[in-house]
Design a protein around this motif. Structure first.
Motif, PDB file in Angstrom:
ATOM      1  N   LEU A   1       0.830  -1.208   0.000  1.00 14.49           N
ATOM      2  CA  LEU A   1       0.000   0.000   0.000  1.00 14.49           C
ATOM      3  C   LEU A   1       0.863   1.256   0.000  1.00 14.49           C
ATOM      4  CD1 LEU A   1      -2.961  -0.969   2.322  1.00 14.49           C
ATOM      5  CD2 LEU A   1      -3.036  -0.465  -0.116  1.00 14.49           C
ATOM      6  N   ARG A   2       2.019   1.158   0.700  1.00 15.49           N
ATOM      7  CA  ARG A   2       2.940   2.299   0.707  1.00 15.49           C
ATOM      8  C   ARG A   2       3.286   2.699  -0.727  1.00 15.49           C
ATOM      9  NH1 ARG A   2       9.154   1.234   2.407  1.00 15.49           N
ATOM     10  NH2 ARG A   2      10.087   3.125   1.583  1.00 15.49           N
ATOM     11  N   PHE A   3       3.691   1.703  -1.528  1.00 15.87           N
ATOM     12  CA  PHE A   3       4.094   2.036  -2.901  1.00 15.87           C
ATOM     13  C   PHE A   3       2.891   2.274  -3.799  1.00 15.87           C
ATOM     14  CE2 PHE A   3       7.998  -0.097  -1.370  1.00 15.87           C
ATOM     15  CZ  PHE A   3       8.799   1.026  -1.460  1.00 15.87           C
ATOM     16  N   THR A   4       1.774   1.618  -3.524  1.00 13.48           N
ATOM     17  CA  THR A   4       0.572   1.867  -4.328  1.00 13.48           C
ATOM     18  C   THR A   4       0.165   3.325  -4.206  1.00 13.48           C
ATOM     19  OG1 THR A   4      -0.173  -0.366  -3.873  1.00 13.48           O
ATOM     20  CG2 THR A   4      -1.808   1.146  -4.750  1.00 13.48           C
ATOM     21  N   VAL A   5       0.103   3.796  -2.970  1.00 19.64           N
ATOM     22  CA  VAL A   5      -0.294   5.190  -2.743  1.00 19.64           C
ATOM     23  C   VAL A   5       0.715   6.131  -3.400  1.00 19.64           C
ATOM     24  CG1 VAL A   5      -0.538   6.946  -0.959  1.00 19.64           C
ATOM     25  CG2 VAL A   5      -1.573   4.710  -0.635  1.00 19.64           C
ATOM     26  N   GLU A   6       2.006   5.813  -3.225  1.00 21.88           N
ATOM     27  CA  GLU A   6       3.030   6.715  -3.753  1.00 21.88           C
ATOM     28  C   GLU A   6       3.072   6.727  -5.280  1.00 21.88           C
ATOM     29  OE1 GLU A   6       6.707   5.790  -1.819  1.00 21.88           O
ATOM     30  OE2 GLU A   6       5.828   6.135   0.148  1.00 21.88           O
TER      31      GLU A   6
ATOM     32  N   ASP B   1       7.216   9.954   1.138  1.00 20.96           N
ATOM     33  CA  ASP B   1       7.505   8.581   1.551  1.00 20.96           C
ATOM     34  C   ASP B   1       7.706   8.397   3.060  1.00 20.96           C
ATOM     35  OD1 ASP B   1       8.191   5.746   1.101  1.00 20.96           O
ATOM     36  OD2 ASP B   1      10.168   6.405   1.762  1.00 20.96           O
ATOM     37  N   PRO B   2       8.509   9.237   3.726  1.00 21.04           N
ATOM     38  CA  PRO B   2       8.703   8.983   5.164  1.00 21.04           C
ATOM     39  C   PRO B   2       7.387   8.960   5.955  1.00 21.04           C
ATOM     40  CG  PRO B   2      10.317  10.542   4.385  1.00 21.04           C
ATOM     41  CD  PRO B   2       9.345  10.341   3.251  1.00 21.04           C
ATOM     42  N   ALA B   3       6.498   9.898   5.635  1.00 19.90           N
ATOM     43  CA  ALA B   3       5.216   9.947   6.349  1.00 19.90           C
ATOM     44  C   ALA B   3       4.347   8.746   5.982  1.00 19.90           C
ATOM     45  CB  ALA B   3       4.493  11.248   6.024  1.00 19.90           C
ATOM     46  N   ILE B   4       4.288   8.423   4.679  1.00 17.34           N
ATOM     47  CA  ILE B   4       3.440   7.311   4.234  1.00 17.34           C
ATOM     48  C   ILE B   4       3.957   6.002   4.806  1.00 17.34           C
ATOM     49  CG2 ILE B   4       2.697   6.001   2.198  1.00 17.34           C
ATOM     50  CD1 ILE B   4       2.697   8.720   0.692  1.00 17.34           C
TER      51      ILE B   4
ATOM     52  N   THR C   1       5.642   5.595   7.556  1.00 19.40           N
ATOM     53  CA  THR C   1       5.356   5.562   8.995  1.00 19.40           C
ATOM     54  C   THR C   1       3.914   5.124   9.245  1.00 19.40           C
ATOM     55  OG1 THR C   1       6.906   7.382   9.288  1.00 19.40           O
ATOM     56  CG2 THR C   1       5.449   6.891  11.133  1.00 19.40           C
ATOM     57  N   VAL C   2       2.987   5.698   8.469  1.00 16.95           N
ATOM     58  CA  VAL C   2       1.571   5.362   8.662  1.00 16.95           C
ATOM     59  C   VAL C   2       1.297   3.900   8.314  1.00 16.95           C
ATOM     60  CG1 VAL C   2      -0.774   5.811   7.838  1.00 16.95           C
ATOM     61  CG2 VAL C   2       0.762   7.726   8.329  1.00 16.95           C
ATOM     62  N   THR C   3       1.806   3.436   7.150  1.00 10.13           N
ATOM     63  CA  THR C   3       1.468   2.075   6.724  1.00 10.13           C
ATOM     64  C   THR C   3       2.116   1.026   7.639  1.00 10.13           C
ATOM     65  OG1 THR C   3       3.226   2.252   5.065  1.00 10.13           O
ATOM     66  CG2 THR C   3       0.980   2.576   4.297  1.00 10.13           C
ATOM     67  N   TYR C   4       3.425   1.155   7.889  1.00  7.53           N
ATOM     68  CA  TYR C   4       4.076   0.168   8.768  1.00  7.53           C
ATOM     69  C   TYR C   4       3.568   0.300  10.202  1.00  7.53           C
ATOM     70  CZ  TYR C   4       7.269  -0.431   4.853  1.00  7.53           C
ATOM     71  OH  TYR C   4       7.782  -0.639   3.618  1.00  7.53           O
ATOM     72  N   GLY C   5       3.251   1.513  10.610  1.00  9.71           N
ATOM     73  CA  GLY C   5       2.706   1.716  11.947  1.00  9.71           C
ATOM     74  C   GLY C   5       1.391   0.975  12.115  1.00  9.71           C
ATOM     75  N   ALA C   6       0.527   1.077  11.082  1.00  9.60           N
ATOM     76  CA  ALA C   6      -0.756   0.375  11.142  1.00  9.60           C
ATOM     77  C   ALA C   6      -0.528  -1.132  11.184  1.00  9.60           C
ATOM     78  CB  ALA C   6      -1.624   0.758   9.943  1.00  9.60           C
ATOM     79  N   ALA C   7       0.438  -1.626  10.390  1.00 11.45           N
ATOM     80  CA  ALA C   7       0.725  -3.067  10.378  1.00 11.45           C
ATOM     81  C   ALA C   7       1.237  -3.510  11.748  1.00 11.45           C
ATOM     82  CB  ALA C   7       1.748  -3.403   9.299  1.00 11.45           C
ATOM     83  N   ALA C   8       2.121  -2.703  12.344  1.00 11.51           N
ATOM     84  CA  ALA C   8       2.664  -3.061  13.658  1.00 11.51           C
ATOM     85  C   ALA C   8       1.559  -3.062  14.706  1.00 11.51           C
ATOM     86  CB  ALA C   8       3.771  -2.083  14.049  1.00 11.51           C
TER      87      ALA C   8
END
Lengths: 133, 121
Positions: B80-85, B94-97, B99-106
């Motif tokens: 999703l990180r790369f899809t959105v980007e 990228d740094p913000a996206i 953080t959000v995507t991996y943060g949600a996964a964690a």
């Protein structure tokens, strides 16, 4: 003529919907989107685990929610995406993994057959464990 | 000549992405067919509660389920990180996206661990 400096900083402008113009690009984006449905189903799975842990009544109510027509439609869409993910990921295996046997490369068709056989085995085991046993 | 070594988490993330893709491809279709379609439509009878509880109580089931959830969530986050980007040309964020995507996964993986460790007492 553009100067070398201009050439260095030139970026071709991409339309926002660049991926909608070609079938292969659209399939690429659909495949990427499949991951959202993978995540959605993980959430459903954890809700199932929680309901089961809470007791028979919570489990029944979870099953009722899943039987709601809107949920079935959502899950059918999710299934289409998850299958797209599974098939594209499986088909990638022979390219991502070179298998050698006695110094010779195993043909990618054989590797692929192995992947699908493994998938069938896992599927059969889980189906047996959950609904047949 | 050796290039300067840069330490980034990217290879590790790609490894988790790949592993998550494999488990998602192997395990999710059958579970989704059963619990999302076949059981709700009455094609297959739902497992009875006692049986499912016994299966879930087994430590191996819970360990496997945690692995599946954590890896599949990292997989989804990475994609999703790369899809959105890529899809919306947001690479500069990228740094913000990430953080959000991996943060949600964690967060999802932590919730799964908590549930699987505590709910079955």
């Amino acid at each position: 003529m553009i100067s070398p400096l201009e050439a260095r900083y030139y970026r071709r402008r991409m339309p926002l919907l660049w991926w909608a113009h070609r079938r292969s690009y659209a399939i690429f984006v659909l495949r990427e989107l499949s991951s959202a449905f993978v995540a959605l189903f993980i959430v459903e799975l954890l809700l199932l685990v929680r309901a089961t842990a809470r007791g028979p009544a919570a489990y029944e109510s979870f099953l009722d929610t899943m039987a709601h027509p809107a949920m079935i439609v959502l899950n059918l869409i999710a299934l289409a995406f998850v299958l797209l993910h599974a098939i594209t990921f499986a088909n990638l295996t022979p390219r991502a993994m070179i298998v050698r046997l006695r110094g010779r490369r195993v043909p990618s068709r054989v590797v692929l057959a192995g992947v699908y056989a493994g998938w069938l085995l896992v599927t059969a085991f889980l189906a047996w464990l959950l609904v047949a046993a | 000549m050796t290039s300067p070594r840069r330490v980034t988490p990217e290879p590790f993330v790609w490894l988790m992405f790949s592993a998550g893709g494999v488990v998602a491809a192997l395990i999710l279709p059958v579970l989704l067919v059963l619990f999302g379609v076949a059981i709700p439509l009455g094609w297959v009878e739902a497992p009875d509660h006692a049986h499912l509880l016994a299966v879930l109580r087994h430590p191996l089931t819970r360990l496997a389920l945690f692995g599946v959830c954590a890896l599949a969530l990292v997989h989804a986050a990475h994609r999703l990180r790369f899809t959105v980007e890529h899809t919306f040309r947001l690479g500069r964020y990228d740094p913000a996206i990430a953080t959000v995507t991996y943060g949600a996964a964690a967060a999802g993986a932590a919730a799964a661990a908590y549930l699987l460790l505590t709910a079955f007492g």
